[in-house]
Design an enzyme around this catalytic site. Sequence first.
Site, PDB file in Angstrom:
ATOM      1  N   LYS A  32       0.812  -1.221   0.000  1.00 34.81           N
ATOM      2  CA  LYS A  32       0.000   0.000   0.000  1.00 34.81           C
ATOM      3  C   LYS A  32       0.849   1.277   0.000  1.00 34.81           C
ATOM      4  O   LYS A  32       0.476   2.264  -0.641  1.00 34.81           O
ATOM      5  CB  LYS A  32      -0.963   0.007   1.188  1.00 34.81           C
ATOM      6  CG  LYS A  32      -0.322   0.135   2.554  1.00 34.81           C
ATOM      7  CD  LYS A  32      -1.393   0.121   3.638  1.00 34.81           C
ATOM      8  CE  LYS A  32      -0.774   0.186   5.032  1.00 34.81           C
ATOM      9  NZ  LYS A  32      -0.154   1.474   5.324  1.00 34.81           N
ATOM     10  N   GLU A 220      -4.254   3.899   6.916  1.00 34.99           N
ATOM     11  CA  GLU A 220      -4.743   3.172   8.097  1.00 34.99           C
ATOM     12  C   GLU A 220      -6.118   3.695   8.536  1.00 34.99           C
ATOM     13  O   GLU A 220      -6.380   3.921   9.720  1.00 34.99           O
ATOM     14  CB  GLU A 220      -3.740   3.279   9.263  1.00 34.99           C
ATOM     15  CG  GLU A 220      -2.329   2.844   8.933  1.00 34.99           C
ATOM     16  CD  GLU A 220      -2.190   1.334   8.776  1.00 34.99           C
ATOM     17  OE1 GLU A 220      -3.199   0.627   8.847  1.00 34.99           O
ATOM     18  OE2 GLU A 220      -1.059   0.866   8.577  1.00 34.99           O
TER      19      GLU A 220
END
Length: 746
Positions: A32, A220
Amino acid sequence: MDLKKLLNKEQYEAAITVNGPLLILAGAGSGKTRVLTYRIAHMIKDLNIFPSQILAITFTNKAAGEMKDRVRSLVGDVAENMWVSTFHSSCVRILRREIDKLGYNKNFTIYDTYDAKTLVKQCMKELNINEKDITDSEIIGKISASKNNMISAEAFKKENESDFRKNRIADVYLLYQKRLKANNSLDFDDLIFLTVKLLKEHDEVREFYQRKFKYIMVDEYQDTNKSQYELVKYLINENENICVVGDDDQCIYAWRGADITNILDFEKDFPNAKVVKLEQNYRSKSNILQAANMVIKNNAQRKEKELRTESEAGEKLKVFRGYSDIDEGNFVANEIKRLVKEEGRTLKDFAVLYRMNSQSRIFEETFRRGEIPYKIVGGLKFYDRKEIKDIMAYLKLVNNPLDDISLRRIINEPKRNIGDTTVDKVQSFANEGEDCMYNTLLDSEFIPGLSARAVSSINKFTSLINSFIARADETPVSELIMTILEESGYMTVLKASKTPEDESRIENLKELVSDAVAFEKNSEDKSLGAFLEKVTLVSDVDNLEDEDNSVVMMTVHSAKGLEFPVVFLVGMENGIFPGMSSLNSFTEMEESRRLCYVAITRAKEVLYITSAEQRMVFGRTVAYSVSDFVSEIPPSLKELIGGKSRAVNVLKNNENKSFNNNPHTLKNMQASYAKEVATSIINSDDKRENIQIDQVTVGRKVKHSKFGTGTVVSVSGDGTDTIVTIAFNSMGIKKLMLSSSPLELI
């Protein structure tokens, strides 16, 4: 940049989607950060978007630094014009510019957890609240939770007027906030709470930042709480160019306010959102990855996805069951030594992960005896050491003389004849006049009840602090620290001591000066305020240096975002991992399973799962069964190694065998029943008549001979590996292997 060659199909799709709302579901080890980095580079180089229009928010300074470094390597120094920082750091930048609109000065102090606790204790004392009735920890927790949920002190008071206990907590909350503002100070939760308040109540401020940040990215996202969610909401403009990245399977911070529905409901918040799933894992061997998949698929509250890898199967997961926690510690130490010797691994290849910090003790003792260097992440941090906090308090007071907490810490450190009685008189007089302590000290001769000696000592102290304040703007931070150490007499006292503890303190203070020198070299803003921000907002993981050749020990929570070639996941027992509360709560059990998923996916090559038949917990010996999560991993992916269980349960069920405490008899019986016990660990202890698998469906009522009546919550696996999750009416949530559990259909 040819992104099609640099990224896989899903990564490419995420990187080129720039306009409109985008949800990137990024599984563990799916790259990511790489996607975000190339996405930003694509925006700047290919689409000519100004870097200053991009805001990228992460959860740790380490992640922010890594992302900015990667972007800089692709687009050059223009990356410096971007905002890449944590939630708290971003909010500090906004507040330094705008907080005067909320009645604060822009040179506010940020209180760490120690400072906040000290102030809460003072408020409790002032309100005559006995800690035996309500602890400071409970009050701090309630205040923090309220701020994370955007509940002000006034609102909390109003909500709890009829609840005596919460009403008293509300009194502390109100006084605490009053004292914070009087001290021109903010705690960690205030940083986001007040920024949201600012954006909500001041249209011109909100509109300025909405114009500034045309593109927002949040990493996140599954870990965001309500205040962070609100912050992002108020920063998004009408174009809705919001990209959030996260993994609902790694939401492990509900205990500190993280709301998994933020990511699960993203498409409800933004009906036009595009969703891209990153399911290709580039970290772990196939066996480790499949084990993680098999565990997490038992959760009901999640978005459907499954990690895959092109990596080889690798070694099976190694399951060890020791006699005791000491046996478990010895096994881990011996395996580390063996792998270093036989496979040439370095110590930094190894990580020992546990659910609670208290579990580290046994491994620390074992590693010390075995002369195995180790490093604990989450133990006593450098900036939590007394001598460091003392000098930081001097710096905080110099930067913000309104800071009563810092003043109280160092007014008599080192000793200068200003005792607690004198300080209390000063505090009371300051409170009566609604002034800060430092201003009150400047007119100490007017404070009633002070002796001439006390006034003289106070005047010397204020003269010293005034001299530091006068030099602060023109003196580099490192020089200011050295000046404080010498002129305050702090270093003189330590040098005169000659004890090993004080010699160590001197070395730590030298390290603080070195840290300040490094700050001056690497930071654009070299001011004292910037240094204090950098120190206050640092986290445990930010200090984890890759070059340290030592075994790393940490909680699974601290390990999130990290990876290691070899991982020892220890204490895998029901009652520890998952904890007792999880065994009786569906939502807590799901969070514990997500935590287990995070733990498993930290391992790149080899994963050990260890437990003990008995261990010391809070001073008493307990015996816990192997964690339910271990049974969720199919037998084909794991192998039992090492110690042989005492097989106490097997022996109790065998009337033809005798058992005594003779160690030789015990050894023989261990050998005899090792195979039977191994089977019970890998599979299950219970026996039953088979139920047809297709009869057990979600919502079906069943009866267990031990746990009673319950409802099937989820079904996973197939054949003999089918696992059912059942919410029992009186025994909470249990996970059972269908092929070997005494269940009856109702």
